[in-house]
Design a protein around this motif. Structure first.
Motif, PDB file in Angstrom:
ATOM      1  N   ALA A  73       0.831  -1.205   0.000  1.00 31.69           N
ATOM      2  CA  ALA A  73       0.000   0.000   0.000  1.00 31.69           C
ATOM      3  C   ALA A  73       0.865   1.253   0.000  1.00 31.69           C
ATOM      4  N   VAL A  74       1.921   1.239   0.825  1.00 34.61           N
ATOM      5  CA  VAL A  74       2.781   2.431   0.905  1.00 34.61           C
ATOM      6  C   VAL A  74       3.540   2.622  -0.407  1.00 34.61           C
ATOM      7  N   THR A  75       3.998   1.477  -1.013  1.00 31.81           N
ATOM      8  CA  THR A  75       4.718   1.581  -2.287  1.00 31.81           C
ATOM      9  C   THR A  75       3.785   2.154  -3.357  1.00 31.81           C
TER      10      THR A  75
ATOM     11  N   ILE B 276      -7.622  11.102  -6.542  1.00 26.23           N
ATOM     12  CA  ILE B 276      -8.711  10.195  -6.128  1.00 26.23           C
ATOM     13  C   ILE B 276      -8.134   8.813  -5.831  1.00 26.23           C
ATOM     14  N   LYS B 277      -7.173   8.422  -6.734  1.00 24.21           N
ATOM     15  CA  LYS B 277      -6.563   7.108  -6.547  1.00 24.21           C
ATOM     16  C   LYS B 277      -5.793   7.068  -5.217  1.00 24.21           C
ATOM     17  N   ASN B 278      -5.126   8.203  -4.937  1.00 27.35           N
ATOM     18  CA  ASN B 278      -4.405   8.319  -3.658  1.00 27.35           C
ATOM     19  C   ASN B 278      -5.326   7.996  -2.503  1.00 27.35           C
ATOM     20  N   GLN B 279      -6.456   8.679  -2.564  1.00 27.72           N
ATOM     21  CA  GLN B 279      -7.446   8.483  -1.490  1.00 27.72           C
ATOM     22  C   GLN B 279      -7.850   7.005  -1.427  1.00 27.72           C
ATOM     23  N   ALA B 280      -8.051   6.483  -2.690  1.00 27.75           N
ATOM     24  CA  ALA B 280      -8.486   5.089  -2.758  1.00 27.75           C
ATOM     25  C   ALA B 280      -7.404   4.157  -2.205  1.00 27.75           C
ATOM     26  N   LEU B 281      -6.113   4.557  -2.471  1.00 26.94           N
ATOM     27  CA  LEU B 281      -5.022   3.714  -1.971  1.00 26.94           C
ATOM     28  C   LEU B 281      -4.935   3.746  -0.455  1.00 26.94           C
ATOM     29  N   LEU B 282      -5.278   4.926   0.054  1.00 27.52           N
ATOM     30  CA  LEU B 282      -5.177   5.087   1.503  1.00 27.52           C
ATOM     31  C   LEU B 282      -6.266   4.300   2.250  1.00 27.52           C
ATOM     32  N   ASP B 283      -7.381   4.125   1.535  1.00 25.02           N
ATOM     33  CA  ASP B 283      -8.480   3.398   2.196  1.00 25.02           C
ATOM     34  C   ASP B 283      -8.051   2.004   2.658  1.00 25.02           C
ATOM     35  N   PRO B 284      -7.443   1.182   1.718  1.00 28.39           N
ATOM     36  CA  PRO B 284      -6.993  -0.137   2.212  1.00 28.39           C
ATOM     37  C   PRO B 284      -5.936  -0.009   3.306  1.00 28.39           C
ATOM     38  N   LEU B 285      -5.092   1.066   3.159  1.00 31.71           N
ATOM     39  CA  LEU B 285      -4.068   1.263   4.195  1.00 31.71           C
ATOM     40  C   LEU B 285      -4.750   1.471   5.549  1.00 31.71           C
ATOM     41  N   HIS B 286      -5.799   2.305   5.477  1.00 35.73           N
ATOM     42  CA  HIS B 286      -6.541   2.548   6.718  1.00 35.73           C
ATOM     43  C   HIS B 286      -7.167   1.277   7.236  1.00 35.73           C
ATOM     44  N   THR B 287      -7.711   0.500   6.250  1.00 33.85           N
ATOM     45  CA  THR B 287      -8.334  -0.769   6.656  1.00 33.85           C
ATOM     46  C   THR B 287      -7.294  -1.652   7.325  1.00 33.85           C
ATOM     47  N   LEU B 288      -6.090  -1.702   6.655  1.00 35.78           N
ATOM     48  CA  LEU B 288      -5.025  -2.530   7.224  1.00 35.78           C
ATOM     49  C   LEU B 288      -4.654  -2.060   8.622  1.00 35.78           C
TER      50      LEU B 288
END
Ligand code: ADP
Length: 639
Positions: free
Chosen positions: A119-121, A292-304
């Motif tokens: 997710a971070v990558t 938007i994708k950034n936000q979307a990427l952060l969502d799984p990060l948040h979930t994790l």
């Protein structure tokens, strides 16, 4: 037959303390294990769960920071601002990577870590793309601004070209109109001029419009509007082309066309404003997508992160529950151990130590005290087979031996007193007997001579002497009589009289001044006449002995009434005693007198006699001052 197995006090104490010690050890081990488990749990929570949750929270915060900062990158005004914002973002990305490393070191689950890394990558890649896009867009924007700047010059050039032509045309028309109706003469030329002027006006307006459309296109907000503006621009282009064709013959038309082309250059080709703006809009669109994708990427990060936090919290709770369970279990064990200790200790301390040991020791102590106080009839409780029982047995043997010894002592003392009395009495009796013999012989002679009066005088003296002898033998009889157990009303004055009669010779010989002070109210005590005489005789004898080497020899015998007692006091001005002697004075066989003169039994026997009367005897003495004996006796009831 084998001896029965016996557990002594030592064995019982050993077993009881052993049981309590075992219970204490069990309690200690249980507490130790519980604390250890609690310690491990705390270590796990503090060392792993809390840091993991903290790291996850930091990660979430950095992610949020990145999402918050990324739009600022997109809206950067220039490269410098973009650069600054990018630095911030890269720093946050670096922090996130560092936190991931810390999580890996903290023993985070590999799968979770791989997900985090991914997710971070992805976020990092996205941000780089965004930065590249913004950088590219800013370059295009700069280029576009430059074109617009240059467009202004080209517009000015166009105006410089067309305005003189319009002026010329206006002049020609004015000229044609003002020259004596030449226009009327040459109406074609005027018309021509008017057409040209109209074309010039159109070209002027359309040229300016072209420049304006390019300028407008530079900042047009969406691609559709840009397309519409471009179409309109193309339309104006073809219109202006037509207009220029109409004035082709006019001088300056060529350079005018050129100046229009110079304006058109800004709108055409891949480096034209329209193309650049289209690319710019495209870039902006892509940037928006990336954000938007950034936000979307952060969502799984948040979930994790949430998942990870939940996992760690659940692990911490599980550990806490485990240690709680072990504490509960430990508590039960502790209660059990304490219960066992109490079950062993309370009956042991209460029944065995308290009632058994201490009770028996107390009873034994009471017996010992009673025996020490001279009560040889005191009961010695013997029971059991332990050390106390052995002590009791020894005490009983001691008491029995003492009883025998005391009886012997009393007997010996009696004999000693009797011997002393006999010596004194025989001396007392011999003297009057010799006198009687002398008077009897004289009386015979006087009767023979007929001296009746003298003979009667002698017979009176013989009678007196016989009375004295009678008194002495009476005292001897009393003393020799077996002492009776029962106590009677005894006259202290009579006791003193008897004793002093017996000791009269000693008193006179030793030149002792005897002073007797007996109050009438203190005369009668509860005692035995003979035994009390024995006591007083002993006290007076001792006093006379003590004053042997003293010049002032006074013996004061008094009786007082104190605290419900009658106190007989025998005081002398003798040599006195030091504390060492005083402490032993009532001990049997303690004597300071020469061999043959004292047995050391008088005071110990006297002491016991007074005790038999239910009284108390004590002594006070000071070297050089004298000694006082107190004999407290119960007063005899009135008759
Ligand atoms: P004994 O007279 O045979 O010695 P006692 O028991 O009567 O035995 O006395 C014990 C000792 O106490 C005496 O030897 C003497 O030392 C001391 N004692 C008794 N009465 C007196 C007294 N009044 N003054 C000084 N010493 C005394």
């Amino acid at each position: 037959m084998s001896a029965p197995f016996r557990i002594g006090i030592r064995g019982r104490l050993f077993w009881a303390f052993g049981a309590v010690a075992v219970a204490t050890i069990v309690a200690t081990v249980v507490a130790w294990v519980s604390f250890n488990r609690l310690g491990d749990t705390l270590e796990l929570i503090v060392g792993r769960n809390v840091p993991a949750v903290t790291l996850a929270a930091q990660l979430a915060e950095r992610g949020g920071g990145i999402i918050g900062t990324a739009p600022a990158l997109s809206s950067a005004k220039d490269d410098a601002e973009r650069e600054r914002i990018w630095m911030q973002l890269s720093a946050r990305l670096q922090d996130m990577n560092a936190e991931l490393d810390a999580m890996a070191k903290g023993g985070a689950n590999n799968e979770v870590l791989a997900n985090f890394n991914e997710a971070v990558t992805a976020l990092s890649v996205n941000l780089k793309k965004l930065d590249a896009l913004v950088s590219q867009r800013l370059a295009r924007s700069a280029r576009k601004e430059e074109l617009i700047e240059r467009l202004r010059w080209s517009s000015a050039d166009f105006l410089d070209e067309i305005e003189p032509m319009i002026d010329d045309s206006r002049f020609n028309i004015d000229l044609a109109l003002t020259r004596d109706g030449s226009s009327i003469k040459t109406p074609g030329r005027l018309n021509q001029e008017m057409v040209k002027q109209r074309s010039l006006f159109k070209i002027n307006a359309d040229g300016s419009l072209l420049a304006e459309l390019i300028g407008r296109a530079a900042n047009i907000p969406n691609i559709d509007a840009l397309r519409g503006t471009e179409l309109y621009f193309r339309e104006i282009e073809s219109r202006i082309d037509t207009s220029i064709q109409a004035i082709e013959a006019v001088p300056g038309a060529l350079s005018l066309r050129q100046s229009i082309k110079d304006i058109q250059v800004f709108a055409n080709g891949p480096q034209g404003v329209f193309a650049l703006r289209a690319l710019e809009l495209n870039d902006l669109e892509s940037e928006r997508d990336l954000l938007i994708k950034n936000q979307a990427l952060l969502d799984p990060l948040h979930t994790l992160i949430t998942q990870r936090v939940d996992e760690e919290i659940a692990a911490a709770l599980r550990s806490a529950e485990r240690s709680q369970a072990s504490i509960r279990q430990g508590r039960l064990w502790l209660i059990l151990a304490v219960f066992v200790s109490l079950v062993v200790a309370i009956p042991f301390v209460w029944l065995y130590v308290g009632r058994g040991l201490v009770g028996r020791i107390t009873r034994l102590d009471e017996s010992m005290r009673a025996i020490a106080d001279g009560d040889l009839g005191a009961d010695v409780p013997v029971g059991g087979e332990d050390e106390i029982a052995k002590m009791a047995e020894s005490l009983r043997t001691f008491r029995d031996t003492l009883t025998d010894t005391q009886a012997e002592l009393v007997q010996a003392a009696k004999l000693a007193a009797l011997g002393q009395l006999t010596a004194g009495i025989s001396h007392e009796i011999n003297q009057p007997l010799a006198a009687i013999r002398h008077y009897a012989r004289n009386t015979t002679l006087l009767i023979e001579k007929g001296c009746k009066a003298e003979a009667k005088e002698n017979l009176d003296k013989i009678d007196e002497l016989l009375e004295k002898t009678n008194r002495i033998t009476g005292s001897l009889r009393d003393l020799a009589r077996k002492p009776k157990r029962d106590l009677r009303r005894t006259d202290v004055v009579s006791v003193l009289d008897d004793v002093l009669t017996l000791l009269e010779r000693r008193v006179v010989e030793h030149n002792v001044e005897v002073n007797i002070q007996i109050d009438e109210t203190c005369r009668f005590v509860l005692a035995g006449q003979v035994r009390l005489e024995q006591v007083v005789l002993n006290l007076v004898n001792n006093a006379i002995d003590a004053m042997e080497n003293i010049s002032a020899r006074r013996l004061i015998i008094s009786a007082h009434s104190t605290d419900g007692w009658i106190e007989l006091r025998v005081r002398d001005t003798g040599s006195g005693m030091d504390d060492h002697h005083l402490a032993q004075v009532f001990d049997p066989f303690f004597t300071t007198k020469d061999v043959g003169e004292g047995l050391g039994l008088g005071l110990s026997v006297s002491y016991n006699i007074i005790k038999d009367f239910g009284g108390i005897m004590r002594v006070e003495s000071r070297i050089g001052t004298g000694t006082t004996f107190w004999v407290r006796l119960k007063p005899a009831p009135e008759v």
